[in-house]
Scaffold this active site. Structure first.
Site, PDB file in Angstrom:
ATOM      1  N   ASP A  10      -6.839 -18.903  53.277  1.00 57.14           N
ATOM      2  CA  ASP A  10      -5.902 -18.164  52.439  1.00 57.14           C
ATOM      3  C   ASP A  10      -5.017 -19.224  51.792  1.00 57.14           C
ATOM      4  OD1 ASP A  10      -3.790 -16.751  51.344  1.00 57.14           O
ATOM      5  OD2 ASP A  10      -2.972 -16.092  53.276  1.00 57.14           O
ATOM      6  N   LYS A  71       0.394 -22.937  42.928  1.00 57.12           N
ATOM      7  CA  LYS A  71      -0.559 -21.863  42.649  1.00 57.12           C
ATOM      8  C   LYS A  71      -0.192 -21.124  41.357  1.00 57.12           C
ATOM      9  CE  LYS A  71      -2.529 -17.896  45.122  1.00 57.12           C
ATOM     10  NZ  LYS A  71      -2.400 -17.133  46.378  1.00 57.12           N
ATOM     11  N   GLU A 172      -7.731 -11.649  47.510  1.00 57.28           N
ATOM     12  CA  GLU A 172      -6.867 -11.506  48.704  1.00 57.28           C
ATOM     13  C   GLU A 172      -6.849 -10.069  49.246  1.00 57.28           C
ATOM     14  OE1 GLU A 172      -3.233 -13.206  47.276  1.00 57.28           O
ATOM     15  OE2 GLU A 172      -4.119 -15.208  47.197  1.00 57.28           O
TER      16      GLU A 172
END
Lengths: 638, 150
Positions: A10, A71, A172
Site C-alpha cells: 500500500d 504521491k 485501493e
C-alpha cells in the site's frame, strides 16, 4: 518467471505498508524499526538517503531536502490544478520537467516522483526480505481508484526502479474489499470510505463474478486525521489562555507536549467517553510560579470540535453516489479504511448515511496492504493453489476408566498430525485392554461417537497401573486415522485404521459441538464424579494392599478402625446416588485415619538395612516423569 | 511380430509421456514440499527471534507509560528546586535504570537521526534545547530525544 513470494504494498500519501500471504493468510510485515507502517518520507542529506521514520525525525531541520506526500505529484503535469494546489502545502521544490511533468528539485538535483517513491518501495522490499529471509522480486502495488493511466504507469515505473516486477496495480478500494472477502459474496455494490492521515477518498465499486468495476470516486485531497489533531490543539491552547492568560503557542517545548497529548487524547476518545489531558509544569507564570495544564476532554466535545470535517466529508460521498446514479439504499456493503475511521462518530455517521453497519474488523491502517497481499497470493498461486491443510473438526480420544473420555487430538488441530500417550491397566493382573476410539466434545465416552474399538491382549499379569501401554493416534493428510496400542514390555501391538475420520457433514459437526456446549456443565459434573470414584477406588486399593503387607505391625484396634473406614469408603464409592463432595471428604478422612499404617510402613522400611533394587523401584512407582506417567485405561473384564 | 510393433511403439510412447508427466508432477511436488519446509523453518527462526525480543522488551509498554510521569517529575524538580522531590526523582531513575532503562545524552551533541528527532524551530546542527529526553531499553531506542537545534 521469477519464483518466490509476491508482496502487497500500500503505497500511501502519508504512510505505506507491506503485507504478504503466509500459511494461507495475510500478514503485515513489520519494518526494521519495529512498526507496521513506513512513513512515505524520503530525505537527502549529502550522499545519504533516509527513508521512513529516520527521514521523518529530521524533517524540520532539513525541510527543503525532505520529500513527503510525493504521491500527489506522481504522473502529473506541473501545470495540473492538483499539483498547483499541493505545492502550497510542501516545503521542498517542485518544478516542470520533461514533457511538462512535475519533478522534485533537491539541492540542484532533479528527481522524478517515481524515483522518490522507489526509495519507499525499496525500503518495503528490504524489510520484507529481512522478514521472510528470502529475496523478494515481485509485488502488487495499490493506487487510488481515481489514478489515471499516466499515474498508474508512474507507479509501475517506481516499482521497477526499486527492483520489483509489478505484477499488478490494484485500486485501493478494491484491495480493501478483497481484505474483507467481499469478492466471494457474488454481485454487490460496495462503498469504501477512506479517511487517512492526510486525504479522504470515497469510492463506489460494483463487483460481479470476481471482477471489480469502479462506478465513481470523489474525495478531499486535503482532509485527514492531522486536521482533527490540530482542532484539539487549538482548543487546548485557547482554554489554557482563557484560564492563565498565557499563550503557549509561542513556547516550542510546551507546543510539542500539547501536540503529543492532543493526539493521544483523540485516540483514547475512540474507546473512552472522556480523557484527561495532564501536563504539569507546562510553563511558568509572570510571578515565577509553575503553571499546570489540566483539563478533561469528552468525546462529545471532540465531536463538536471536528463536526464540520465529518459533515463535510459527506459532500463528496453524495457527489460520488450521484455520479454512480445510486441511492444509499443501493449499497450492499460499506468498508471503512484509514486510521481516522476508528472514531465512533465517523462510524455512526457512515452507518446513518448508508443505513447499514460498515465492515471494520481489519486494522484500518493496514486493510489496503492486506488486500494487496491477498491479490498477490492469487497471482502467486498461494491462494487458489494453496495446499489447504485440513483440521480435525472434532476432538479424537479414547475411553478410560469409568467411561470417561480422554482426549488425544483436540479439535481444530491441523492435520497430518500424530500424538502418543501412555496408559495403564485398571485392575490387578489385567491381561487385556480395550481401546475405544471416540470422536466428539462430550466428557463422557458414551455421549461421543465411537469410531471403532479393538483389544490389545497378552499383557503379562501385573499390578494395576504397572503395564505401560502406548496409544498412538495418527491422522494422515487424507483424514485417515490410524490408532495403535503397544504394550511396552512385550512390544505386542494392535492397530485399527479408520477411514474418513474427518468426513462429517457440516450439520453433524455443528450438532455435536452444540450438544457439547449444551451439556458442558452436566458432563463436567459427571466426569468429576467418575474421577472422584476412581480416586476413592485407588485409595481403597492402596490401603487394602498396605493393610495386607503391614497390618500385622499395627495394634489390633487401629487395624480394625482402618479396615472399617476402608470398607465404608468402598461401599460409598459403589453407591449410585453418592456426590463428588461426599466421596472426596470420605477419601480424605480414610487417608487421615490411616496415618498409623503409613508410620508402620515407614518403620518397616527403615528396619530393612538396604532395600533390594526391585523393592526400591516398587516404592517409587508412583513417581517418574510426566511423559511416562501412566493413566489408567479402560478395564476389560476377562 | 512386425504387425504388433506399431502398437508396442505406441504403448512405449504413451508410457514415456506418462513418465514425463509423472516426473514433472514429482518435481512440482518436491518443490512445494521444499517450500513448505522452508516456510516452516523460517517460521521457527522468526519465532525464536520474536521470543528473544519479547523477553528483552517485556517491560516496554510499562516503561513507555512511565516516561511521561518521569519527565513531569524532572520538570517539577527544575521548577520547584525542592530537595525532597529531587531525591524521589533520583530514586525513581535508579529503579528504572536497574530494569534496563538508560537516558540518551544529547545536550550540545551534533544531531543524530538514530537517537534524536528535530522539533520545529531548529536551525543548525547542535542540540541547544531538549524538549523531551530520549531513552534506550536494553540497548534499543524506545523514545527518540525531541530536540531543538541551534
Amino acid at each position: 518467471m521469477a519464483s518466490g513470494k509476491i508482496i502487497g504494498i500500500d503505497l500511501g500519501t502519508t504512510n505505506s505498508a507491506v503485507a504478504v500471504m503466509e500459511g494461507g493468510s495475510p500478514k503485515v510485515i513489520p519494518t526494521t524499526e519495529g512498526r507496521n507502517l513506513i512513513p512515505s518520507i524520503v530525505a537527502f542529506k549529502g550522499d545519504e538517503v533516509l527513508v521512513g521514520d529516520p527521514a521523518k525525525r529530521q524533517m524540520v531541520m532539513n525541510s527543503q531536502s525532505t520529500v513527503y506526500s510525493v504521491k500527489r505529484f506522481m504522473g502529473r503535469k506541473f501545470k495540473d490544478e492538483a499539483v498547483q494546489k499541493a505545492v502550497k502545502h510542501i516545503a521542498y521544490e517542485i518544478a516542470e520537467g520533461k514533457d511538462g511533468m512535475a519533478i522534485v528539485k533537491i539541492g540542484g538535483k532533479i528527481y522524478t516522483p517515481q524515483e522518490i517513491s522507489a526509495k519507499v518501495l525499496a525500503k518495503a522490499k528490504a524489510d520484507a526480505e529481512s522478514y521472510l529471509g528470502e529475496k523478494v522480486e515481485r509485488a502488487v502495488i495499490t493506487v487510488p481508484a481515481y489514478f489515471d493511466d499516466s499515474q498508474r504507469q508512474a507507479t509501475k515505473q517506481a516499482g521497477k526502479i526499486a527492483g520489483l516486477t509489478v505484477e499488478r496495480i490494484v485500486n485501493e478500494p478494491t484491495a480493501s474489499a478483497l481484505a474483507y472477502g467481499l469478492d466471494k459474496k457474488g454481485t454487490s455494490t460496495i462503498a469504501v470510505y477512506d479517511l487517512g492521515g492526510g486525504t479522504f477518498d470515497i469510492s463506489i465499486l460494483e463487483i460481479g463474478d470476481g471482477v471489480f468495476e469502479v462506478k465513481s470516486t470523489n474525495g478531499d485531497t486535503f482532509l485527514g486525521g492531522d486536521d482533527f489533531d490540530n482542532r484539539v490543539i487549538d482548543y487546548v491552547l485557547s482554554e489554557f489562555k482563557k484560564e492563565h492568560g498565557k499563550d503557549l503557542a509561542k513556547d516550542p517545548q510546551a507546543m510539542q507536549r500539547i501536540k503529543d497529548s492532543a493526539e493521544k487524547a483523540k485516540i483514547e476518545l475512540s474507546s473512552a467517553q472522556q480523557t484527561e489531558i495532564n501536563q504539569p509544569f507546562i510553563a511558568q507564570g509572570d510571578d515565577g510560579q509553575p503553571l499546570h495544564l489540566t483539563m478533561t476532554l469528552t468525546r462529545a466535545k471532540l465531536e463538536e470540535l471536528v463536526d464540520d470535517y465529518i459533515k463535510g466529508s459527506f459532500e463528496p460521498v453524495r457527489k460520488a453516489m450521484k455520479d454512480a446514479k445510486l441511492e444509499p439504499k443501493d449499497i450492499q456493503e460499506v468498508v471503512l479504511v484509514g486510521g481516522q475511521t476508528r472514531m465512533p462518530k465517523i462510524q455512526a455517521e457512515v452507518k446513518k448515511f448508508f443505513g447499514r453497519e460498515p465492515h471494520k474488523g481489519v486494522n484500518p491502517d493496514e486493510v489496503v496492504a492486506v488486500g494487496a497481499a491477498i491479490q498477490a497470493g492469487v497471482i502467486g498461486g498461494d491462494v487458489s493453489d494453496v495446499v489447504l491443510l485440513d483440521v480435525t473438526p472434532l476432538t479424537l480420544g479414547l475411553e478410560t476408566l469409568g467411561g470417561v473420555r480422554t482426549p488425544l487430538i483436540e479439535r481444530n488441530t491441523t492435520i497430518p498430525t500424530s500424538k502418543s500417550q501412555i496408559f495403564s491397566t485398571a485392575a490387578d493382573n489385567q491381561t487385556q485392554v480395550e481401546i475405544n476410539v471416540l470422536q466428539g466434545e462430550r466428557e463422557m465416552a458414551a455421549d461421543n461417537r465411537s469410531l471403532g474399538r479393538f483389544i490389545l491382549d497378552g499383557i503379562p499379569p501385573a499390578m494395576r497401573g504397572t503395564p505401560q501401554i502406548e496409544v498412538t493416534f495418527d491422522i494422515d493428510s487424507n483424514g485417515i486415522l490410524n490408532v495403535s496400542a503397544k504394550d511396552k514390555t512385550t512390544n505386542k501391538e494392535q492397530k485399527i485404521t479408520i477411514q474418513n475420520s474427518t468426513n462429517l457433514s457440516d450439520e453433524e459437526i455443528e450438532k455435536m459441538k452444540a450438544d457439547a456446549e449444551k451439556h458442558a456443565e452436566d458432563d463436567k459434573q459427571k466426569k468429576e464424579l467418575v474421577e472422584a470414584k476412581n480416586h476413592a477406588h485407588g485409595v481403597v486399593f492402596e490401603l487394602e494392599k498396605q493393610l495386607k503387607d503391614y497390618g500385622d505391625k499395627l495394634d489390633e484396634k487401629d487395624k480394625k478402625a482402618i479396615e472399617e473406614n476402608v470398607k465404608k469408603l468402598k461401599e460409598l464409592a459403589e453407591k449410585s446416588d453418592v456426590t463428588k463432595e461426599e466421596l472426596e471428604k470420605a477419601a480424605e478422612e480414610t487417608l487421615t485415619s490411616a496415618q498409623k499404617l503409613g508410620e508402620a510402613m515407614q518403620k518397616a522400611n527403615q528396619a530393612k538395612a538396604e532395600p533390594t533394587k526391585d523393592e526400591a523401584k516398587d516404592d517409587k512407582k508412583s513417581s517418574g516423569s510426566d511423559k511416562d506417567k501412566a493413566e489408567e485405561g479402560e478395564v476389560v473384564n476377562e | 511380430m512386425s504387425k504388433k510393433s506399431p502398437k508396442t511403439t505406441l504403448s512405449i510412447e504413451s508410457l514415456q509421456q506418462q513418465i514425463a508427466e509423472l516426473e514433472q508432477k514429482f518435481t512440482q511436488t518436491q518443490e512445494k514440499e521444499k517450500r513448505a519446509l522452508a516456510d516452516y523453518q523460517n517460521l521457527v527462526r522468526r519465532n525464536q527471534e520474536e521470543r528473544l525480543k519479547l523477553i528483552q522488551m517485556a517491560n516496554l509498554d510499562l516503561m513507555l507509560a512511565l516516561l511521561q510521569p518521569l519527565g513531569h517529575l524532572e520538570r517539577a524538580v527544575e521548577q520547584t528546586k525542592d530537595k525532597g522531590v529531587a531525591m524521589v526523582l533520583e530514586q525513581f531513575k535508579r529503579t528504572l535504570n536497574s530494569f534496563g532503562l538508560e537516558e540518551i545524552e544529547v545536550q550540545d551533541q551534533p544531531f543524530d537521526v538514530e537517537t534524536m528527532e528535530a522539533a520545529p524551530g531548529s536551525q543548525g546542527k547542535i542540540v541547544k534545547q531538549v524538549i523531551h529526553k530520549g531513552y534506550r531499553l536494553n540497548g534499543r531506542v524506545i523514545q527518540h530525544a525531541k530536540v531543538i537545534l541551534g
